[in-house]
Design an enzyme around this catalytic site. Structure first.
Site, PDB file in Angstrom:
ATOM      1  N   CYS A 183      10.085  -4.981  -5.168  1.00  0.00           N
ATOM      2  CA  CYS A 183       8.886  -6.216  -4.654  1.00  0.00           C
ATOM      3  C   CYS A 183       9.609  -7.855  -4.226  1.00  0.00           C
ATOM      4  O   CYS A 183      10.068  -8.513  -4.636  1.00  0.00           O
ATOM      5  CB  CYS A 183       7.848  -5.783  -5.102  1.00  0.00           C
ATOM      6  SG  CYS A 183       6.177  -7.025  -4.505  1.00  0.00           S
ATOM      7  N   GLU A 209       1.829 -14.517   3.967  1.00  0.00           N
ATOM      8  CA  GLU A 209       2.276 -13.546   5.002  1.00  0.00           C
ATOM      9  C   GLU A 209       0.389 -12.486   5.279  1.00  0.00           C
ATOM     10  O   GLU A 209       0.203 -12.002   4.314  1.00  0.00           O
ATOM     11  CB  GLU A 209       3.307 -12.468   4.443  1.00  0.00           C
ATOM     12  CG  GLU A 209       4.073 -13.239   3.870  1.00  0.00           C
ATOM     13  CD  GLU A 209       5.370 -12.506   3.607  1.00  0.00           C
ATOM     14  OE1 GLU A 209       5.636 -11.104   4.055  1.00  0.00           O
ATOM     15  OE2 GLU A 209       5.731 -13.177   3.035  1.00  0.00           O
ATOM     16  N   CYS A 231      -4.037  -6.715   6.565  1.00  0.00           N
ATOM     17  CA  CYS A 231      -3.406  -6.706   5.514  1.00  0.00           C
ATOM     18  C   CYS A 231      -3.262  -8.548   4.563  1.00  0.00           C
ATOM     19  O   CYS A 231      -2.495  -9.249   5.384  1.00  0.00           O
ATOM     20  CB  CYS A 231      -2.070  -6.027   5.046  1.00  0.00           C
ATOM     21  SG  CYS A 231      -1.831  -5.529   3.992  1.00  0.00           S
ATOM     22  N   SER A 281      -0.885   0.857  -8.425  1.00  0.00           N
ATOM     23  CA  SER A 281       0.145   0.926  -7.380  1.00  0.00           C
ATOM     24  C   SER A 281       1.830   2.271  -9.592  1.00  0.00           C
ATOM     25  O   SER A 281       1.518   1.377  -9.785  1.00  0.00           O
ATOM     26  CB  SER A 281       1.693  -0.385  -7.282  1.00  0.00           C
ATOM     27  OG  SER A 281       0.624  -0.952  -6.533  1.00  0.00           O
ATOM     28  N   LEU A 282       1.627   2.771  -8.516  1.00  0.00           N
ATOM     29  CA  LEU A 282       1.580   4.180 -10.503  1.00  0.00           C
ATOM     30  C   LEU A 282       3.363   4.120 -10.141  1.00  0.00           C
ATOM     31  O   LEU A 282       3.950   3.364 -11.686  1.00  0.00           O
ATOM     32  CB  LEU A 282       1.187   5.289  -9.734  1.00  0.00           C
ATOM     33  CG  LEU A 282       1.680   5.751 -11.247  1.00  0.00           C
ATOM     34  CD1 LEU A 282       0.419   5.355 -13.192  1.00  0.00           C
ATOM     35  CD2 LEU A 282       0.760   7.856 -11.327  1.00  0.00           C
ATOM     36  N   HIS A 283       4.283   4.104  -9.061  1.00  0.00           N
ATOM     37  CA  HIS A 283       5.502   4.727  -8.881  1.00  0.00           C
ATOM     38  C   HIS A 283       6.223   4.992  -9.887  1.00  0.00           C
ATOM     39  O   HIS A 283       7.583   4.840  -9.374  1.00  0.00           O
ATOM     40  CB  HIS A 283       6.390   3.006  -9.012  1.00  0.00           C
ATOM     41  CG  HIS A 283       5.611   2.367  -7.566  1.00  0.00           C
ATOM     42  ND1 HIS A 283       5.048   2.865  -6.202  1.00  0.00           N
ATOM     43  CD2 HIS A 283       5.451   0.643  -7.846  1.00  0.00           C
ATOM     44  CE1 HIS A 283       4.532   1.960  -5.416  1.00  0.00           C
ATOM     45  NE2 HIS A 283       4.897   0.277  -6.512  1.00  0.00           N
ATOM     46  N   CYS A 286       5.930  -5.864   2.077  1.00  0.00           N
ATOM     47  CA  CYS A 286       5.552  -6.512   1.337  1.00  0.00           C
ATOM     48  C   CYS A 286       6.731  -7.982   0.479  1.00  0.00           C
ATOM     49  O   CYS A 286       7.854  -8.436   0.500  1.00  0.00           O
ATOM     50  CB  CYS A 286       6.974  -5.644  -0.134  1.00  0.00           C
ATOM     51  SG  CYS A 286       5.760  -4.179   0.090  1.00  0.00           S
ATOM     52  N   ASN A 319      10.114   0.441   1.267  1.00  0.00           N
ATOM     53  CA  ASN A 319      11.510  -0.552   1.884  1.00  0.00           C
ATOM     54  C   ASN A 319      12.856  -1.679   1.739  1.00  0.00           C
ATOM     55  O   ASN A 319      12.358  -2.008  -0.022  1.00  0.00           O
ATOM     56  CB  ASN A 319      10.490  -1.902   2.415  1.00  0.00           C
ATOM     57  CG  ASN A 319       9.291  -1.210   3.143  1.00  0.00           C
ATOM     58  OD1 ASN A 319       9.488  -0.253   4.651  1.00  0.00           O
ATOM     59  ND2 ASN A 319       7.909  -1.255   3.165  1.00  0.00           N
ATOM     60  N   CYS A 376       7.372  -6.846 -10.089  1.00  0.00           N
ATOM     61  CA  CYS A 376       7.798  -5.396 -10.138  1.00  0.00           C
ATOM     62  C   CYS A 376       8.784  -5.414  -9.473  1.00  0.00           C
ATOM     63  O   CYS A 376       9.608  -6.359  -8.562  1.00  0.00           O
ATOM     64  CB  CYS A 376       6.912  -4.570  -8.830  1.00  0.00           C
ATOM     65  SG  CYS A 376       4.769  -4.700  -9.713  1.00  0.00           S
ATOM     66  N   GLY A 432       0.506 -10.628  -4.054  1.00  0.00           N
ATOM     67  CA  GLY A 432      -0.076 -11.588  -5.050  1.00  0.00           C
ATOM     68  C   GLY A 432      -0.562  -9.868  -5.846  1.00  0.00           C
ATOM     69  O   GLY A 432      -0.824  -8.890  -5.482  1.00  0.00           O
ATOM     70  N   GLU A 433      -2.118 -10.714  -6.487  1.00  0.00           N
ATOM     71  CA  GLU A 433      -2.290  -9.651  -7.277  1.00  0.00           C
ATOM     72  C   GLU A 433      -3.278  -9.619  -8.001  1.00  0.00           C
ATOM     73  O   GLU A 433      -3.859 -10.626  -8.031  1.00  0.00           O
ATOM     74  CB  GLU A 433      -1.716  -9.042  -8.338  1.00  0.00           C
ATOM     75  CG  GLU A 433      -1.837  -8.514 -10.095  1.00  0.00           C
ATOM     76  CD  GLU A 433      -2.130  -6.941  -9.623  1.00  0.00           C
ATOM     77  OE1 GLU A 433      -2.032  -6.216  -8.843  1.00  0.00           O
ATOM     78  OE2 GLU A 433      -3.836  -6.466  -9.344  1.00  0.00           O
ATOM     79  N   CYS A 473       4.097 -14.595  -6.994  1.00  0.00           N
ATOM     80  CA  CYS A 473       3.428 -12.903  -7.772  1.00  0.00           C
ATOM     81  C   CYS A 473       3.695 -13.116  -8.919  1.00  0.00           C
ATOM     82  O   CYS A 473       5.031 -13.324  -9.250  1.00  0.00           O
ATOM     83  CB  CYS A 473       3.514 -11.558  -7.040  1.00  0.00           C
ATOM     84  SG  CYS A 473       2.182 -10.575  -8.397  1.00  0.00           S
ATOM     85  N   SER A 489      -5.711  -2.898  -3.844  1.00  0.00           N
ATOM     86  CA  SER A 489      -4.510  -2.883  -4.686  1.00  0.00           C
ATOM     87  C   SER A 489      -3.760  -3.246  -6.003  1.00  0.00           C
ATOM     88  O   SER A 489      -3.816  -4.638  -5.884  1.00  0.00           O
ATOM     89  CB  SER A 489      -3.035  -2.394  -3.739  1.00  0.00           C
ATOM     90  OG  SER A 489      -2.693  -1.945  -3.735  1.00  0.00           O
TER      91      SER A 489
HETATM   92  N1  SAH Z   1      -0.112  -6.876  -6.518  1.00  0.00           N
HETATM   93  C1  SAH Z   1      -0.690  -5.294  -6.142  1.00  0.00           C
HETATM   94  C2  SAH Z   1      -1.274  -5.422  -4.210  1.00  0.00           C
HETATM   95  C3  SAH Z   1       0.368  -5.725  -3.644  1.00  0.00           C
HETATM   96  S1  SAH Z   1       1.887  -5.182  -3.721  1.00  0.00           S
HETATM   97  C4  SAH Z   1       0.337  -3.789  -6.439  1.00  0.00           C
HETATM   98  O1  SAH Z   1       0.673  -4.054  -6.998  1.00  0.00           O
HETATM   99  O2  SAH Z   1      -0.478  -3.361  -6.723  1.00  0.00           O
HETATM  100  C5  SAH Z   1       1.233  -4.000  -2.427  1.00  0.00           C
HETATM  101  C6  SAH Z   1       2.003  -2.095  -2.938  1.00  0.00           C
HETATM  102  O3  SAH Z   1       3.250  -2.545  -2.127  1.00  0.00           O
HETATM  103  C7  SAH Z   1       2.243  -2.019  -3.702  1.00  0.00           C
HETATM  104  O4  SAH Z   1       1.495  -0.767  -4.202  1.00  0.00           O
HETATM  105  C8  SAH Z   1       3.419  -2.258  -4.058  1.00  0.00           C
HETATM  106  O5  SAH Z   1       4.174  -1.674  -5.525  1.00  0.00           O
HETATM  107  C9  SAH Z   1       4.162  -2.273  -2.844  1.00  0.00           C
HETATM  108  N2  SAH Z   1       5.841  -2.689  -2.856  1.00  0.00           N
HETATM  109  C10 SAH Z   1       5.856  -3.164  -3.298  1.00  0.00           C
HETATM  110  N3  SAH Z   1       7.532  -3.212  -2.450  1.00  0.00           N
HETATM  111  C11 SAH Z   1       7.747  -2.190  -2.401  1.00  0.00           C
HETATM  112  C12 SAH Z   1       9.151  -2.189  -1.098  1.00  0.00           C
HETATM  113  N4  SAH Z   1       9.769  -3.342  -1.279  1.00  0.00           N
HETATM  114  N5  SAH Z   1       8.406  -1.223  -0.569  1.00  0.00           N
HETATM  115  C13 SAH Z   1       7.610   0.022  -0.902  1.00  0.00           C
HETATM  116  N6  SAH Z   1       5.933  -0.145  -1.381  1.00  0.00           N
HETATM  117  C14 SAH Z   1       6.670  -2.097  -2.360  1.00  0.00           C
END
Ligand code: SAH
Length: 344
Positions: A118, A91, A104, A213-215, A332, A289, A115, A158-159, A111, A190
């Site tokens: 995701c 995508e 993007c 991506s801290l979260h 995502c 999302n 997470c 992907g990462e 991946c 990212s």
């Molecule tokens: N692997 C990398 C880049 C891809 S994800 C990373 O983790 O940063 C891009 C961003 O979307 C990341 O910050 C990820 O945590 C976030 N993301 C993934 N799923 C999501 C969701 N359901 N809602 C909001 N953000 C999400």
């Protein structure tokens, strides 16, 4: 068959040298490939016919196919599902902003980071994308829309730091004068926190924006949401971010997806202010999302506001991510999963 867009400029030079061509031919060819996104040998009129014929024997110019395309109802976001030569799909999203057009793009099929919230990681990692496959996502969107892309974010599936070398070759072409000549300041990479990759990237001193991506503001919670934290906990991640800002002079963006009742309490907000204190950074709050098959919901707007206020009071720079394209699954890894599900 070789995809020439997978080669570095030096490799293209070597190849042409072995075919008996002068060095300037490499730049000529690179312009056709990376600037004009040329898909036909016949158009490359300033290259000798016999050279083209020889290249044609073992290389291909095939771009990506559009498997699916969805336009948001406001028309400012377009989500693509691109087909790759081996039948896999990735995508990419095109977004129109006031400041320009951004792409993007994905860096892997699937991946392996796992997470919790995701969609891209649900089926695990299938394979890395090659540099050319990353580049072709940008070219394909640019040619489909007919507008110049000015910004690129590596936030698709992907990462990127798990596919480090290919990502670096891709960025080299993307920023080169023979390519799309996009400045590093217009590029965001990212990562979910692959610490050795962050340190390796820091040493290259590229002026790109690193998003992390801290979260979660503590290990207990982050271990659950972002499993790589078990291998590289916050006590490693935060110093790596510090090192990154020191070597590059660039501020880090921390991504923080707000999941209702999980990581959006006032306590979490306060912990977060302590965690990043003194770091050159910006915090981007993302109302999460929803993902089919994943059990969480997004934080309601009032609570997003409260969370933001706490961070601001501590002097942090914070934005809430504007939502684009959630009506077209532009978030995502969701489009690919939907199509996989439809096709069985
Ligand atoms: N692997 C990398 C880049 C891809 S994800 C990373 O983790 O940063 C891009 C961003 O979307 C990341 O910050 C990820 O945590 C976030 N993301 C993934 N799923 C999501 C969701 N359901 N809602 C909001 N953000 C999400």
């Amino acid at each position: 068959m070789i995809n020439l867009k997978d080669f570095t400029l030096d490799q293209i030079k070597d190849l042409l040298d072995r075919l008996g061509e002068p060095p300037y031919r490499a730049i000529q060819l690179a312009r056709w490939l990376f600037q004009r996104g040329c898909l036909s040998w016949d158009e490359m009129s300033d290259l000798p016919k016999d050279l083209r014929a020889r290249l044609k024997e073992f290389t291909h110019l095939q771009g990506l196919t559009i498997v699916q395309k969805r336009v948001s109802h406001r028309g400012d976001t377009i989500k693509y599902l691109f087909g790759l030569a081996d039948g896999q799909a990735v995508e990419s999203v095109f977004m129109r902003h006031l400041y320009g057009r951004s792409a993007c793009i994905s860096t892997q099929v699937g991946c392996r980071m796992g997470c919790r919230f995701c969609a891209s990681t649900i089926g695990g990692l299938i394979r890395n994308l090659s540099p050319g496959e990353m580049y072709d996502q940008v070219l394909a969107m640019q040619s489909d829309v007919g507008e110049r892309i000015s910004h690129v974010v590596l936030m698709g599936s992907g990462e990127p730091l798990d596919n480090f070398d290919h990502t670096m070759v891709f960025l080299e072409h993307l920023t080169a004068p023979y390519g799309l000549h996009i400045g590093y300041r217009h590029i965001t990479l990212s990562t979910c926190g692959v610490v050795p990759g962050i340190l390796k990237l820091a040493r290259r001193r590229l002026p790109l924006t690193l998003a992390v991506s801290l979260h979660a503001p503590n290990d207990e919670l982050r271990n659950r949401l972002v499993p790589i934290n078990r291998r590289h906990p916050l006590e490693e991640l935060i110093p790596a971010c510090q090192e990154y800002t020191k070597l590059t002079g660039r501020r880090i963006t921390f991504e923080y997806a707000l999941l209702s009742g999980v990581n959006d309490s006032s306590r979490c907000a306060l912990q977060l202010t302590r965690l990043v204190r003194g770091l050159l950074c910006h915090i981007n709050l993302i109302p999460a999302n929803p993902v089919t098959g994943r059990d969480f919901s997004r934080t309601p707007p009032a609570r997003v506001h409260r969370f933001k206020k706490i961070l601001e009071k501590a002097g942090l720079s914070v934005t809430v991510r504007r939502e684009l394209g959630s009506d077209i699954d532009a978030a995502c890894g969701q489009l690919r999963r939907r199509v996989i599900a439809l096709n069985g």
